[in-house]
Scaffold this motif. Structure first.
Motif, PDB file in Angstrom:
ATOM      1  N   SER A  33       3.710 -13.442 -40.753  1.00 37.25           N
ATOM      2  CA  SER A  33       3.387 -12.269 -41.555  1.00 37.25           C
ATOM      3  C   SER A  33       3.888 -11.015 -40.843  1.00 37.25           C
ATOM      4  O   SER A  33       4.444 -11.086 -39.741  1.00 37.25           O
ATOM      5  N   LYS A  34       3.682  -9.881 -41.483  1.00 32.00           N
ATOM      6  CA  LYS A  34       4.090  -8.600 -40.904  1.00 32.00           C
ATOM      7  C   LYS A  34       2.898  -7.664 -40.905  1.00 32.00           C
ATOM      8  O   LYS A  34       2.185  -7.558 -41.909  1.00 32.00           O
ATOM      9  N   ILE A  35       2.661  -6.999 -39.780  1.00 30.49           N
ATOM     10  CA  ILE A  35       1.569  -6.040 -39.704  1.00 30.49           C
ATOM     11  C   ILE A  35       2.113  -4.673 -39.297  1.00 30.49           C
ATOM     12  O   ILE A  35       3.104  -4.574 -38.577  1.00 30.49           O
ATOM     13  N   THR A  36       1.449  -3.651 -39.785  1.00 28.79           N
ATOM     14  CA  THR A  36       1.807  -2.273 -39.462  1.00 28.79           C
ATOM     15  C   THR A  36       0.762  -1.720 -38.502  1.00 28.79           C
ATOM     16  O   THR A  36      -0.436  -1.770 -38.790  1.00 28.79           O
ATOM     17  N   VAL A  37       1.220  -1.225 -37.362  1.00 23.15           N
ATOM     18  CA  VAL A  37       0.344  -0.676 -36.329  1.00 23.15           C
ATOM     19  C   VAL A  37       0.600   0.823 -36.206  1.00 23.15           C
ATOM     20  O   VAL A  37       1.748   1.256 -36.118  1.00 23.15           O
ATOM     21  N   THR A  38      -0.486   1.606 -36.199  1.00 24.25           N
ATOM     22  CA  THR A  38      -0.377   3.057 -36.053  1.00 24.25           C
ATOM     23  C   THR A  38      -1.334   3.524 -34.963  1.00 24.25           C
ATOM     24  O   THR A  38      -2.497   3.111 -34.935  1.00 24.25           O
ATOM     25  N   MET A  39      -0.839   4.385 -34.069  1.00 28.94           N
ATOM     26  CA  MET A  39      -1.649   4.912 -32.974  1.00 28.94           C
ATOM     27  C   MET A  39      -2.097   6.332 -33.297  1.00 28.94           C
ATOM     28  O   MET A  39      -1.319   7.151 -33.795  1.00 28.94           O
ATOM     29  N   LEU A  40      -3.360   6.625 -32.991  1.00 30.25           N
ATOM     30  CA  LEU A  40      -3.919   7.960 -33.145  1.00 30.25           C
ATOM     31  C   LEU A  40      -4.392   8.460 -31.794  1.00 30.25           C
ATOM     32  O   LEU A  40      -5.101   7.755 -31.071  1.00 30.25           O
ATOM     33  N   GLY A  41      -4.023   9.676 -31.470  1.00 32.76           N
ATOM     34  CA  GLY A  41      -4.460  10.256 -30.210  1.00 32.76           C
ATOM     35  C   GLY A  41      -3.785  11.589 -29.992  1.00 32.76           C
ATOM     36  O   GLY A  41      -2.641  11.789 -30.437  1.00 32.76           O
ATOM     37  N   PRO A  42      -4.465  12.521 -29.326  1.00 28.98           N
ATOM     38  CA  PRO A  42      -3.859  13.834 -29.081  1.00 28.98           C
ATOM     39  C   PRO A  42      -2.722  13.748 -28.072  1.00 28.98           C
ATOM     40  O   PRO A  42      -2.473  12.692 -27.467  1.00 28.98           O
ATOM     41  N   SER A  43      -2.031  14.846 -27.894  1.00 27.35           N
ATOM     42  CA  SER A  43      -0.920  14.899 -26.938  1.00 27.35           C
ATOM     43  C   SER A  43      -1.387  14.555 -25.533  1.00 27.35           C
ATOM     44  O   SER A  43      -2.502  14.895 -25.126  1.00 27.35           O
ATOM     45  N   HIS A  44      -0.543  13.838 -24.802  1.00 28.10           N
ATOM     46  CA  HIS A  44      -0.763  13.489 -23.398  1.00 28.10           C
ATOM     47  C   HIS A  44      -1.921  12.510 -23.195  1.00 28.10           C
ATOM     48  O   HIS A  44      -2.419  12.364 -22.076  1.00 28.10           O
ATOM     49  N   SER A  45      -2.343  11.823 -24.258  1.00 29.55           N
ATOM     50  CA  SER A  45      -3.433  10.854 -24.106  1.00 29.55           C
ATOM     51  C   SER A  45      -2.927   9.508 -23.602  1.00 29.55           C
ATOM     52  O   SER A  45      -3.725   8.674 -23.169  1.00 29.55           O
ATOM     53  N   GLY A  46      -1.618   9.285 -23.659  1.00 32.62           N
ATOM     54  CA  GLY A  46      -1.050   8.047 -23.122  1.00 32.62           C
ATOM     55  C   GLY A  46      -0.513   7.090 -24.168  1.00 32.62           C
ATOM     56  O   GLY A  46      -0.274   5.923 -23.864  1.00 32.62           O
ATOM     57  N   LYS A  47      -0.270   7.558 -25.404  1.00 31.63           N
ATOM     58  CA  LYS A  47       0.192   6.669 -26.468  1.00 31.63           C
ATOM     59  C   LYS A  47       1.571   6.084 -26.153  1.00 31.63           C
ATOM     60  O   LYS A  47       1.763   4.863 -26.194  1.00 31.63           O
ATOM     61  N   THR A  48       2.536   6.958 -25.877  1.00 35.18           N
ATOM     62  CA  THR A  48       3.897   6.488 -25.629  1.00 35.18           C
ATOM     63  C   THR A  48       3.967   5.664 -24.352  1.00 35.18           C
ATOM     64  O   THR A  48       4.642   4.623 -24.300  1.00 35.18           O
ATOM     65  N   THR A  49       3.264   6.111 -23.329  1.00 37.56           N
ATOM     66  CA  THR A  49       3.259   5.369 -22.062  1.00 37.56           C
ATOM     67  C   THR A  49       2.686   3.977 -22.260  1.00 37.56           C
ATOM     68  O   THR A  49       3.190   2.994 -21.699  1.00 37.56           O
ATOM     69  N   PHE A  50       1.618   3.884 -23.057  1.00 36.69           N
ATOM     70  CA  PHE A  50       1.054   2.561 -23.360  1.00 36.69           C
ATOM     71  C   PHE A  50       2.099   1.676 -24.027  1.00 36.69           C
ATOM     72  O   PHE A  50       2.259   0.497 -23.672  1.00 36.69           O
ATOM     73  N   MET A  51       2.821   2.219 -25.006  1.00 45.81           N
ATOM     74  CA  MET A  51       3.799   1.413 -25.723  1.00 45.81           C
ATOM     75  C   MET A  51       4.874   0.887 -24.771  1.00 45.81           C
ATOM     76  O   MET A  51       5.258  -0.285 -24.836  1.00 45.81           O
ATOM     77  N   TYR A  52       5.344   1.746 -23.866  1.00 42.06           N
ATOM     78  CA  TYR A  52       6.366   1.305 -22.921  1.00 42.06           C
ATOM     79  C   TYR A  52       5.811   0.229 -21.984  1.00 42.06           C
ATOM     80  O   TYR A  52       6.485  -0.759 -21.691  1.00 42.06           O
ATOM     81  N   GLY A  53       4.589   0.430 -21.505  1.00 45.05           N
ATOM     82  CA  GLY A  53       3.979  -0.576 -20.638  1.00 45.05           C
ATOM     83  C   GLY A  53       3.742  -1.884 -21.360  1.00 45.05           C
ATOM     84  O   GLY A  53       3.956  -2.976 -20.805  1.00 45.05           O
ATOM     85  N   MET A  54       3.289  -1.784 -22.599  1.00 42.07           N
ATOM     86  CA  MET A  54       3.074  -2.982 -23.418  1.00 42.07           C
ATOM     87  C   MET A  54       4.387  -3.741 -23.605  1.00 42.07           C
ATOM     88  O   MET A  54       4.446  -4.971 -23.430  1.00 42.07           O
TER      89      MET A  54
END
Length: 353
Positions: free
Chosen positions: A4-25
């Motif tokens: 199947s296909k799932i859509t994932v969306t991240m919510l969080g203010p600036s500098h909370s670590g969203k992009t860094t998490f994605m790269y680490g993941m």
């Protein structure tokens, strides 16, 4: 069991670590962990992600903030060489979650994010570990209506999305509460890191009540990229990289998706069995009837063919359910050290408590 296909969306203010998490993941799972792998379908996107990861590992350069135009990724999550789920992932800048869509200075990504939430199967709410640590230090109070984590505002997004999807006859999205930068918790709270993590999880209902609401299934997942300590880091010491738990949220999103499919297929199986019983009853009546002739034989043959198709479908769905339940058992083992909340009840090791 199909992919199947799932859509994932991240919510969080600036500098909370969203992009860094994605790269680490991505870095963790592209190399593989516990037999699980994540690959970008576009080879160029894979190179972009890994080039930025190499900069971090070699020079300590953290990924740049997301620009005004969100970046879209198509991932495939695998166990070994077997594809389990396709993932539609889009990286938004932090401001897109907290700005007004109707303001003259607002950007198109604000509207795009709100529309995307309606299509999201899993939402990741990102809490900056620095501010979580300060919240713990203050006694983990309830009703935090202000502050840099923007919890109230982001919870409204989640609540609205859950309601809209349920009203549309769709499953509610799963929710992952990510506590990033857990390496700073000990320094901020004065507690051992493990104790601070458990203090946060034990009191998280005070901070994020939406995660404990009826109709919501939530994973609480602390993560870290390294032991970098407090500071507004633009560069870090690569020797202090220590990635923790980065792969767990995707496993949870898949687990929830499979459970939704199990519920759907279980209903389908019940319907097929009911149709089968009804067809058997019709067939019995036709055979017991006194009248004869070509029309009766034709009806009997039609019911026999229909019953064969129903039995084949029952067998197929039953096998898919068995495969799905086996996969769920495997995924639970990957999450047995974390906390999952379902309709406000905490589940640990796959059981409610």
């Amino acid at each position: 069991m199909g992919v199947s296909k799932i859509t994932v969306t991240m919510l969080g203010p600036s500098h909370s670590g969203k992009t860094t998490f994605m790269y680490g993941m991505y870095a963790t799972l592209s190399a593989g962990i516990e037999g699980y792998f994540l690959n970008a379908k576009d080879p160029d996107k894979d190179l972009d992600l890994m080039d930025n990861w190499d900069l971090l590992c070699d020079e300590g350069q953290l990924p740049p903030p997301t620009a005004d135009v969100p970046i879209s990724y198509e991932f495939v999550f695998k166990h070994g060489v077997r594809s389990l789920v396709d993932i539609d992932w889009m990286d938004f800048r932090g401001g897109a979650t907290v700005e007004r869509a109707g303001a003259p200075e607002s950007l198109s990504d604000v509207v795009k994010l709100r529309e995307r939430l309606k299509e999201s199967d899993s939402i990741y709410l990102v809490l900056d570990g620095r501010y979580v640590g300060e919240w713990i230090k203050d006694g983990a109070p309830a009703t935090v209506t202000r502050g840099p984590m923007k919890v109230s505002h982001l919870s409204n997004h989640i609540s609205r999305t859950v309601e809209e999807r349920i009203n549309a006859g769709l499953p509610a999205p799963s929710l992952v509460v990510l506590i990033t930068k857990i390496d700073v918790l000990a320094e901020i709270t004065g507690m051992p890191k493990k104790d601070a993590i458990f203090r946060a999880m034990d009191n998280l209902q005070n901070l994020v009540p939406i995660a404990f609401s009826e109709g919501v299934t939530t994973l609480i997942c602390p993560v870290q990229l390294g032991d970098f300590g407090i500071g507004d880091h633009r560069k870090v010491d690569p020797a202090k990289l220590d990635v923790r738990y980065m792969h767990k949220p995707i496993i949870f999103s898949l687990l929830y998706d499979i459970n939704c499919r199990i519920a759907r297929d279980s209903r389908r199986l019940e319907e097929l069995r009911a149709r089968g019983q009804a067809t058997e009853g019709e067939l019995e009546q036709l055979r017991a009837g006194f009248w004869n002739g070509f029309f009766k034989r034709s009806q009997i043959a039609e019911r026999i063919d229909g019953l064969g198709g129903i039995r084949a479908a029952v067998e197929e769905v039953s096998q898919e359910l068995e495969t799905a339940r086996t996969r769920v058992d495997q995924l639970w083992k990957e999450l047995n050290t974390l906390r999952i909340v379902e309709d406000g009840k905490i589940r640990e090791n796959g059981k409610s408590r």
